[in-house]
Design a protein around this motif. Structure first.
Motif, PDB file in Angstrom:
ATOM      1  N   SER A 193       3.464  11.887  -6.134  1.00  0.00           N
ATOM      2  CA  SER A 193       4.219  12.131  -4.908  1.00  0.00           C
ATOM      3  C   SER A 193       5.319  13.173  -5.122  1.00  0.00           C
ATOM      4  O   SER A 193       5.704  13.470  -6.263  1.00  0.00           O
ATOM      5  N   LYS A 194       5.827  13.696  -4.029  1.00  0.00           N
ATOM      6  CA  LYS A 194       6.941  14.643  -4.086  1.00  0.00           C
ATOM      7  C   LYS A 194       8.135  14.030  -4.824  1.00  0.00           C
ATOM      8  O   LYS A 194       8.771  14.689  -5.640  1.00  0.00           O
ATOM      9  N   ARG A 195       8.429  12.779  -4.500  1.00  0.00           N
ATOM     10  CA  ARG A 195       9.583  12.131  -5.121  1.00  0.00           C
ATOM     11  C   ARG A 195       9.399  12.012  -6.622  1.00  0.00           C
ATOM     12  O   ARG A 195      10.338  12.229  -7.386  1.00  0.00           O
ATOM     13  N   TRP A 196       8.200  11.667  -7.073  1.00  0.00           N
ATOM     14  CA  TRP A 196       7.942  11.549  -8.519  1.00  0.00           C
ATOM     15  C   TRP A 196       8.185  12.893  -9.200  1.00  0.00           C
ATOM     16  O   TRP A 196       8.816  12.963 -10.256  1.00  0.00           O
ATOM     17  N   ILE A 197       7.686  13.966  -8.593  1.00  0.00           N
ATOM     18  CA  ILE A 197       7.840  15.301  -9.177  1.00  0.00           C
ATOM     19  C   ILE A 197       9.317  15.688  -9.253  1.00  0.00           C
ATOM     20  O   ILE A 197       9.807  16.144 -10.296  1.00  0.00           O
ATOM     21  N   VAL A 198      10.051  15.492  -8.163  1.00  0.00           N
ATOM     22  CA  VAL A 198      11.464  15.861  -8.138  1.00  0.00           C
ATOM     23  C   VAL A 198      12.264  15.024  -9.129  1.00  0.00           C
ATOM     24  O   VAL A 198      13.131  15.541  -9.847  1.00  0.00           O
ATOM     25  N   ASP A 199      11.979  13.719  -9.202  1.00  0.00           N
ATOM     26  CA  ASP A 199      12.691  12.856 -10.148  1.00  0.00           C
ATOM     27  C   ASP A 199      12.462  13.317 -11.585  1.00  0.00           C
ATOM     28  O   ASP A 199      13.396  13.353 -12.403  1.00  0.00           O
ATOM     29  N   HIS A 200      11.235  13.671 -11.917  1.00  0.00           N
ATOM     30  CA  HIS A 200      10.933  14.096 -13.285  1.00  0.00           C
ATOM     31  C   HIS A 200      11.480  15.494 -13.580  1.00  0.00           C
ATOM     32  O   HIS A 200      11.903  15.770 -14.703  1.00  0.00           O
ATOM     33  N   MET A 201      11.495  16.348 -12.565  1.00  0.00           N
ATOM     34  CA  MET A 201      12.101  17.663 -12.760  1.00  0.00           C
ATOM     35  C   MET A 201      13.606  17.526 -12.978  1.00  0.00           C
ATOM     36  O   MET A 201      14.192  18.259 -13.780  1.00  0.00           O
ATOM     37  N   SER A 202      14.241  16.571 -12.294  1.00  0.00           N
ATOM     38  CA  SER A 202      15.685  16.374 -12.478  1.00  0.00           C
ATOM     39  C   SER A 202      15.978  15.925 -13.899  1.00  0.00           C
ATOM     40  O   SER A 202      16.991  16.317 -14.486  1.00  0.00           O
ATOM     41  N   GLU A 210      10.173  11.487   4.999  1.00  0.00           N
ATOM     42  CA  GLU A 210       9.925  10.072   4.764  1.00  0.00           C
ATOM     43  C   GLU A 210       8.664   9.819   3.955  1.00  0.00           C
ATOM     44  O   GLU A 210       8.509   8.764   3.350  1.00  0.00           O
ATOM     45  N   SER A 211       7.751  10.785   3.944  1.00  0.00           N
ATOM     46  CA  SER A 211       6.509  10.626   3.189  1.00  0.00           C
ATOM     47  C   SER A 211       6.658  11.056   1.738  1.00  0.00           C
ATOM     48  O   SER A 211       5.682  11.039   0.987  1.00  0.00           O
ATOM     49  N   ALA A 212       7.871  11.419   1.330  1.00  0.00           N
ATOM     50  CA  ALA A 212       8.075  11.949  -0.021  1.00  0.00           C
ATOM     51  C   ALA A 212       7.693  10.950  -1.101  1.00  0.00           C
ATOM     52  O   ALA A 212       7.302  11.340  -2.203  1.00  0.00           O
ATOM     53  N   GLU A 213       7.799   9.659  -0.800  1.00  0.00           N
ATOM     54  CA  GLU A 213       7.483   8.641  -1.800  1.00  0.00           C
ATOM     55  C   GLU A 213       5.982   8.501  -2.029  1.00  0.00           C
ATOM     56  O   GLU A 213       5.558   8.004  -3.078  1.00  0.00           O
ATOM     57  N   THR A 214       5.178   8.938  -1.064  1.00  0.00           N
ATOM     58  CA  THR A 214       3.737   8.693  -1.152  1.00  0.00           C
ATOM     59  C   THR A 214       2.874   9.932  -1.072  1.00  0.00           C
ATOM     60  O   THR A 214       1.735   9.919  -1.541  1.00  0.00           O
ATOM     61  N   SER A 215       3.371  11.029  -0.481  1.00  0.00           N
ATOM     62  CA  SER A 215       2.520  12.206  -0.272  1.00  0.00           C
ATOM     63  C   SER A 215       2.795  13.294  -1.312  1.00  0.00           C
ATOM     64  O   SER A 215       3.923  13.444  -1.784  1.00  0.00           O
ATOM     65  N   PRO A 216       1.775  14.071  -1.663  1.00  0.00           N
ATOM     66  CA  PRO A 216       1.955  15.155  -2.633  1.00  0.00           C
ATOM     67  C   PRO A 216       2.489  16.410  -1.956  1.00  0.00           C
ATOM     68  O   PRO A 216       2.575  16.491  -0.717  1.00  0.00           O
ATOM     69  N   VAL A 231       0.823  -1.215   0.000  1.00  0.00           N
ATOM     70  CA  VAL A 231       0.000   0.000   0.000  1.00  0.00           C
ATOM     71  C   VAL A 231       0.850   1.254   0.000  1.00  0.00           C
ATOM     72  O   VAL A 231       0.630   2.186  -0.774  1.00  0.00           O
ATOM     73  N   LYS A 232       1.836   1.302   0.885  1.00  0.00           N
ATOM     74  CA  LYS A 232       2.691   2.479   0.975  1.00  0.00           C
ATOM     75  C   LYS A 232       4.142   2.115   0.699  1.00  0.00           C
ATOM     76  O   LYS A 232       5.068   2.698   1.266  1.00  0.00           O
ATOM     77  N   MET A 233       4.333   1.166  -0.160  1.00  0.00           N
ATOM     78  CA  MET A 233       5.685   0.708  -0.451  1.00  0.00           C
ATOM     79  C   MET A 233       6.491   1.816  -1.108  1.00  0.00           C
ATOM     80  O   MET A 233       6.022   2.485  -2.026  1.00  0.00           O
ATOM     81  N   LYS A 234       7.679   2.036  -0.587  1.00  0.00           N
ATOM     82  CA  LYS A 234       8.549   3.089  -1.095  1.00  0.00           C
ATOM     83  C   LYS A 234       9.647   2.470  -1.932  1.00  0.00           C
ATOM     84  O   LYS A 234      10.314   1.543  -1.493  1.00  0.00           O
TER      85      LYS A 234
END
Length: 236
Positions: A185-194, A129-135, A18-21
């Motif tokens: 998620s925050k991580r998705w946005i940062v990864d794509h911006m990079s 720690e919530s960067a993988e799942t939270s916006p 469910v919240k796998m990072k």
């Protein structure tokens, strides 16, 4: 589908996902086609892992799992039956395949692009720690949308006959990020911006100066950190 439509043992077996990072994959809940499906984060990849259905057999629930690559010798999909107690272990084996692909050197790698991506994303290791799942918060979403819109406009202004196709690809990726700011998620946005900033840097010194200047990177860092309360003009 409601969770109370499923047996409790099935929910317990699926709960680790469910919240796998994962830095290598994203997990989606897709009840139309499967109970869980994970995709390789590399958008050029066709690798996936899907928990499709289940049945009760031999005193436990058994899941039908479809995944690719099937093993180290083939990239084709495979379908197997996995018991509820072995489900997480089987999934981790699939992750190991992704890790091996990322670690092996090949003629298809772009070390220059990867270096720029690493340089840009290193600015955002503060993500919680919530960067993988939270916006991002709504204020940050609006600010990032404003900055990305400015970037897209300025990129088009800088395009010419020698780079128009590459610039359009970058502009399209910016549009994709903007369209997903509220749902990813925050991580998705940062990864794509990079990835976007890496491709911009590969366009040359003029583009690095235009978009990678320290002050302009600082604006993005502060927006992502939530330190800027009002929209900021990235270009000017």
């Amino acid at each position: 589908m409601n969770k109370k439509d499923l047996p409790l043992n099935v929910l317990h077996a699926l709960s680790p996902f469910v919240k796998m990072k994962g830095k290598l994959f994203i997990v989606k809940d897709d009840p139309e086609e499967s109970y869980m499906i994970a995709f390789d984060k590399d958008e050029n990849s066709k690798f996936y892992y899907a928990i499709e259905n289940f049945e009760y057999s031999g005193n436990e629930y058994v899941f039908n799992v479809s995944y690719a690559p099937s093993d180290e010798t083939s990239v084709k999909p495979n379908t197997v039956r996995v018991g509820e107690k072995a489900l997480t272990t089987h999934f981790n084996k699939w992750i190991a395949y992704l890790e091996s692909y990322n670690n092996v050197s090949s003629f298809y790698d772009d070390p220059i692009l990867e270096a720029y991506q690493t340089e840009f994303v290193s600015n955002f290791e503060f993500l919680d720690e919530s960067a993988e799942t939270s916006p991002f918060h709504t204020t940050q979403i609006l600010q990032l949308d404003n900055l990305l819109e400015q970037m897209s406009v300025r990129l088009i202004e800088l395009s010419d006959d020698t780079n128009r196709e590459e610039i359009q690809v970058i502009a399209d990726e910016i549009d994709e990020i903007r369209n997903n700011l509220a749902t990813r998620s925050k991580r998705w946005i940062v990864d794509h911006m990079s990835n976007v900033f890496a491709k911009i840097a590969k366009q040359g010194t003029k583009f690095i100066n235009e978009f990678w200047a320290e002050g302009k990177k600082e604006i993005i860092k502060n927006v992502v950190k939530g330190l800027i309360e009002a929209g900021t003009d990235l270009i000017n």
